[in-house]
Write an enzyme that holds these catalytic residues in place. Structure first.
Site, PDB file in Angstrom:
ATOM      1  N   LYS A 266       0.816  -1.211  -0.114  1.00 24.86           N
ATOM      2  CA  LYS A 266      -0.107   0.043  -0.144  1.00 24.86           C
ATOM      3  C   LYS A 266       1.047   1.388   0.054  1.00 24.86           C
ATOM      4  O   LYS A 266       1.754   1.420   0.830  1.00 24.86           O
ATOM      5  CB  LYS A 266      -0.899   0.040   1.234  1.00 24.86           C
ATOM      6  CG  LYS A 266      -1.837   1.211   1.542  1.00 24.86           C
ATOM      7  CD  LYS A 266      -2.760   1.151   2.794  1.00 24.86           C
ATOM      8  CE  LYS A 266      -3.409   2.619   2.854  1.00 24.86           C
ATOM      9  NZ  LYS A 266      -4.115   2.512   4.003  1.00 24.86           N
ATOM     10  N   ASP A 271      -2.538  10.093   3.854  1.00 24.55           N
ATOM     11  CA  ASP A 271      -4.141   9.666   4.026  1.00 24.55           C
ATOM     12  C   ASP A 271      -4.885  10.703   5.222  1.00 24.55           C
ATOM     13  O   ASP A 271      -4.704  10.510   6.130  1.00 24.55           O
ATOM     14  CB  ASP A 271      -4.064   8.292   4.861  1.00 24.55           C
ATOM     15  CG  ASP A 271      -5.692   8.108   4.656  1.00 24.55           C
ATOM     16  OD1 ASP A 271      -6.502   8.523   4.138  1.00 24.55           O
ATOM     17  OD2 ASP A 271      -5.834   6.682   5.463  1.00 24.55           O
ATOM     18  N   LYS A 278     -10.203  12.695   8.294  1.00 28.19           N
ATOM     19  CA  LYS A 278      -9.644  12.306   9.592  1.00 28.19           C
ATOM     20  C   LYS A 278      -9.627  13.490  10.688  1.00 28.19           C
ATOM     21  O   LYS A 278      -9.400  14.726  10.091  1.00 28.19           O
ATOM     22  CB  LYS A 278      -8.223  11.765   9.628  1.00 28.19           C
ATOM     23  CG  LYS A 278      -8.317  10.276   8.893  1.00 28.19           C
ATOM     24  CD  LYS A 278      -6.881   9.920   9.057  1.00 28.19           C
ATOM     25  CE  LYS A 278      -6.754   8.255   8.260  1.00 28.19           C
ATOM     26  NZ  LYS A 278      -7.539   7.476   8.873  1.00 28.19           N
ATOM     27  N   ASP A 289       1.503   6.224   5.745  1.00 29.75           N
ATOM     28  CA  ASP A 289       0.499   5.297   5.143  1.00 29.75           C
ATOM     29  C   ASP A 289       1.052   4.442   3.916  1.00 29.75           C
ATOM     30  O   ASP A 289       0.296   3.941   2.890  1.00 29.75           O
ATOM     31  CB  ASP A 289      -0.822   5.785   4.881  1.00 29.75           C
ATOM     32  CG  ASP A 289      -1.859   5.101   4.954  1.00 29.75           C
ATOM     33  OD1 ASP A 289      -1.991   3.971   5.673  1.00 29.75           O
ATOM     34  OD2 ASP A 289      -3.208   5.405   4.450  1.00 29.75           O
ATOM     35  N   ASP A 348     -12.385   7.146   3.881  1.00 24.88           N
ATOM     36  CA  ASP A 348     -11.218   6.885   4.457  1.00 24.88           C
ATOM     37  C   ASP A 348     -10.574   5.450   4.430  1.00 24.88           C
ATOM     38  O   ASP A 348      -9.722   5.092   4.846  1.00 24.88           O
ATOM     39  CB  ASP A 348     -11.393   7.356   5.820  1.00 24.88           C
ATOM     40  CG  ASP A 348      -9.866   7.540   6.778  1.00 24.88           C
ATOM     41  OD1 ASP A 348      -8.851   7.357   6.247  1.00 24.88           O
ATOM     42  OD2 ASP A 348      -9.925   7.579   7.795  1.00 24.88           O
ATOM     43  N   GLU A 350      -9.493   3.767   2.091  1.00 24.56           N
ATOM     44  CA  GLU A 350      -8.906   3.770   0.707  1.00 24.56           C
ATOM     45  C   GLU A 350      -7.845   2.859   0.350  1.00 24.56           C
ATOM     46  O   GLU A 350      -7.741   2.494  -0.684  1.00 24.56           O
ATOM     47  CB  GLU A 350      -8.474   5.175   0.464  1.00 24.56           C
ATOM     48  CG  GLU A 350      -6.748   5.512   0.777  1.00 24.56           C
ATOM     49  CD  GLU A 350      -6.892   5.505   2.451  1.00 24.56           C
ATOM     50  OE1 GLU A 350      -7.870   5.462   3.381  1.00 24.56           O
ATOM     51  OE2 GLU A 350      -5.599   4.923   2.769  1.00 24.56           O
ATOM     52  N   ARG A 352      -7.856  -0.281   0.926  1.00 26.72           N
ATOM     53  CA  ARG A 352      -8.520  -1.634   0.153  1.00 26.72           C
ATOM     54  C   ARG A 352      -8.982  -1.136  -1.312  1.00 26.72           C
ATOM     55  O   ARG A 352      -8.860  -2.126  -2.182  1.00 26.72           O
ATOM     56  CB  ARG A 352      -9.596  -2.251   0.829  1.00 26.72           C
ATOM     57  CG  ARG A 352     -10.801  -1.053   1.106  1.00 26.72           C
ATOM     58  CD  ARG A 352     -11.679  -1.668   2.434  1.00 26.72           C
ATOM     59  NE  ARG A 352     -11.135  -1.033   3.762  1.00 26.72           N
ATOM     60  CZ  ARG A 352     -11.706  -1.423   4.681  1.00 26.72           C
ATOM     61  NH1 ARG A 352     -12.922  -2.039   4.888  1.00 26.72           N
ATOM     62  NH2 ARG A 352     -11.121  -0.875   5.881  1.00 26.72           N
TER      63      ARG A 352
HETATM   64  N1  BES Z   1      -4.386   4.303   6.948  1.00 30.15           N
HETATM   65  C1  BES Z   1      -5.409   4.099   7.738  1.00 30.15           C
HETATM   66  C2  BES Z   1      -5.271   2.999   8.800  1.00 30.15           C
HETATM   67  C3  BES Z   1      -4.733   3.483  10.181  1.00 30.15           C
HETATM   68  C4  BES Z   1      -5.299   4.287  11.084  1.00 30.15           C
HETATM   69  C5  BES Z   1      -3.351   2.880  10.192  1.00 30.15           C
HETATM   70  C6  BES Z   1      -4.644   4.538  12.024  1.00 30.15           C
HETATM   71  C7  BES Z   1      -2.815   3.460  11.283  1.00 30.15           C
HETATM   72  C8  BES Z   1      -3.154   4.212  12.295  1.00 30.15           C
HETATM   73  C9  BES Z   1      -6.678   3.526   6.718  1.00 30.15           C
HETATM   74  O1  BES Z   1      -6.558   3.984   5.422  1.00 30.15           O
HETATM   75  C10 BES Z   1      -7.890   4.041   7.370  1.00 30.15           C
HETATM   76  O2  BES Z   1      -8.309   5.009   7.436  1.00 30.15           O
HETATM   77  N2  BES Z   1      -8.899   3.018   7.834  1.00 30.15           N
HETATM   78  C11 BES Z   1      -9.994   3.376   8.416  1.00 30.15           C
HETATM   79  C12 BES Z   1     -10.995   2.298   8.057  1.00 30.15           C
HETATM   80  C13 BES Z   1     -12.443   2.632   8.512  1.00 30.15           C
HETATM   81  C14 BES Z   1     -12.931   3.972   7.780  1.00 30.15           C
HETATM   82  C15 BES Z   1     -13.257   1.469   8.018  1.00 30.15           C
HETATM   83  C16 BES Z   1      -9.878   3.069  10.068  1.00 30.15           C
HETATM   84  O3  BES Z   1      -9.064   2.118  10.454  1.00 30.15           O
HETATM   85  O4  BES Z   1     -10.277   3.996  10.690  1.00 30.15           O
HETATM   86 ZN    ZN Z   2      -4.841   4.803   4.720  1.00 30.36          ZN
HETATM   87 MN    MN Z   3      -7.948   5.930   5.465  1.00 28.81          MN
END
Ligand code: BES
Ligand code: ZN
Ligand code: MN
Length: 495
Positions: A266, A271, A278, A289, A348, A350, A352
């Site tokens: 990835k 992000d 966020k 990210d 968010d 994104e 996947r």
């Molecule tokens: N890059 C983030 C995941 C992440 C968050 C990694 C905090 C490390 C610390 C990912 O893109 C994301 O935002 N995931 C969301 C998914 C949700 C919207 C289903 C998450 O984990 O909040």
């Molecule tokens: Zn992310």
């Molecule tokens: Mn995200």
């Protein structure tokens, strides 16, 4: 840092700093005993005063002992004799490297491979010493106008081993060195902020790597991705002014017809969450990210340095996730390269969306196995913390192989269940699936989503959201899971 292997008695070894272990109750290791004898009780005499704490990882530096060829002796506590486990050993090694590099010594000689550690061999111990040294000496100051003054002078480390262990230790040191280089590359890329490490920068780094190691490289541009029908990946990229890139790196160390292992990383260089923005706190950490992508580059570099006899492909979809006027909106429906449609309920989620198209692209390599590496879910940090990476797979033998590689490398992961029951959480009223499955089991539903694009091969997924970097005072990339991946590939190469 330079490493070498020697087999020599400690009292006659000329070095600026000889590092020897001491067990609880002032019990000396063989190397410490030899120095003690030659210095007529120099070590035992000082230990008797109680200056060395018995806890594993405590150290004490001795100067000017008589009768020895070394300038200094660094004693390091190992804990109870016969009970040194991985953690106590690593604590001791880390502390020793730190103490040795805190002096003016330009080199040091370690007599710690002789210490028995559970069932670990000389190869594991030698490699872990190299990794610890790499860790202790890493600095990231390229964006500071005043360079770090505390840069240690220690530039050379000799590992002293028994003559019968020299061969295994030598190979382990080479592997450790390649891993450290790969880890450092991954750390550097992770630590670089989003305005420096853009998708274009990441692709250029991949090109540099390809040039240095004679790898085959292709960088697919926006128009190529449109032709391929990567509508899911492109939907994330269109919210930013930076053009997306898709890196295809190929290492050929095996037979021509041999099926490759494909690594997918990835590469979100920042992000923000997109329209599902966020919160502001710690948002800077979303520059990390792209650590999955960075770990693929670090691993490819290590594999090339070690000239492993197998074929490896690295795929990196990279873009930013930002909320401009053309950005994905909640409710938008996009069509992936596989033809499956996706309702973007949260912009968010994104990672996947970019990985699914890369997984479809991976099919063309007829892979022996595919591993994707991603800072995918905050839920993984909640489930597993910062110790192990999340592991999910559609094949139990592959999961086992990845798990064991992590154990060997000291870069551990833990399997979560990828059961069909989770699939229904991704149901959408308007498209083939939604891109989120609710708060519960977030790491599993994210990989349940990915599994729909990984049906044609054996696939494992590493969620490194909790392990790719450290927050707080020690903020910085870790380079994980480069050690795990290099061990996995080295294991495959041996078969
Ligand atoms: N890059 C983030 C995941 C992440 C968050 C990694 C905090 C490390 C610390 C990912 O893109 C994301 O935002 N995931 C969301 C998914 C949700 C919207 C289903 C998450 O984990 O909040
Ligand atoms: Zn992310
Ligand atoms: Mn995200």
């Amino acid at each position: 840092m330079e490493f070498s292997i020697k087999s020599r008695s400690p009292e006659i070894l000329k070095t600026a700093c000889a590092v020897v272990g001491v067990y609880e109750q002032r019990k000396l290791t063989p190397a410490a005993k030899a120095l003690d004898l030659a210095s007529e009780g120099g070590l035992a005499g000082i230990l008797k005063r109680g200056d060395l704490d018995a806890k594993a990882g405590s150290t004490l530096m001795l100067h000017n002992l008589p009768g020895l060829a070394c300038e200094r002796v660094l004693m390091v506590s190992l804990g109870k004799e016969g009970e040194v486990n991985d953690k106590a050993y690593l604590d001791a090694v880390r502390a020793a490297v730190k103490a040795a590099s805190g002096t003016g010594a330009a080199e040091a000689a370690m007599f710690l491979v002789e210490v028995p550690v559970g069932g670990r061999g000389a190869d594991w111990k030698a490699e872990q010493i190299v990794l610890s040294a790499g860790e202790a000496l890493y600095r990231f100051d390229r964006l500071k106008s005043q360079k770090d003054e505390s840069r240690p002078s220690l530039g050379k480390l000799t590992l002293v081993v028994g003559a019968d262990e020299a061969k295994a230790a030598k190979a382990a040191v080479a592997r450790g060195q390649a891993i450290v280089n790969g880890v450092n590359l991954a750390k550097d890329l992770g630590n670089l902020p989003g305005n420096h490490c853009t998708p274009t920068y990441l692709a250029d780094q991949a090109k540099d790597l390809a040039k240095a190691h004679k790898l085959k490289i292709q960088v697919l541009e926006q128009k190529d991705l449109e032709k391929l029908g990567m509508g899911s990946f492109l939907s994330v990229a269109k919210g930013s002014d930076q053009p997306p890139k898709f890196v295809v790196l190929q290492y050929h160390g095996g037979a021509k017809a041999e099926q490759p292992v494909v690594l997918v990383g990835k590469g979100i260089t920042f992000d923000s969450g997109g329209i599902s923005l966020k919160p502001a706190a710690e948002m800077d950490e979303m520059k990390y990210d792209m650590c999955g992508a960075a770990s693929v580059l670090g691993t490819m570099q290590a594999v090339a340095e070690l000239k492993l006899p197998l074929n490896v492909v690295g795929l990196i979809p990279t873009c930013e996730n930002l909320p401009n006027g053309s950005a994905n909106k909640p409710g938008d429906i996009v069509t992936s390269m596989s033809g499956q449609t996706i309702e973007v309920l949260n912009t968010d989620a994104e990672g996947r969306l970019i990985l699914c198209d890369a997984l479809t692209y991976a099919e063309r390599f007829e892979p022996a196995a595919v591993i994707d590496i991603a800072t995918l879910t905050g839920a993984c940090v909640i489930a597993l913390g910062h110790v192990v990476s999340g592991l999910l797979a559609n094949d139990d033998a592959l999961a086992r192989e990845v798990y064991v590689a992590g154990e060997e490398a000291g870069d551990r992961c833990w399997q979560l269940p990828l059961l069909d029951d989770y699939q229904e959480l991704l149901k959408s009223n308007f498209a083939d699936m939604a891109n989120i499955g609710g708060r519960a089991g977030g790491t599993i539903t994210a990989s349940a989503f990915l599994s729909r694009f990984a049906k044609k091969y054996k696939w494992a997924h590493l969620d490194i959201a909790g392990t790719a970097w450290k927050s707080g005072k020690e903020k910085g990339g870790t380079g994980r899971p480069v050690p795990l991946l290099v061990h996995f590939l080295a294991g495959r190469a041996k078969k």
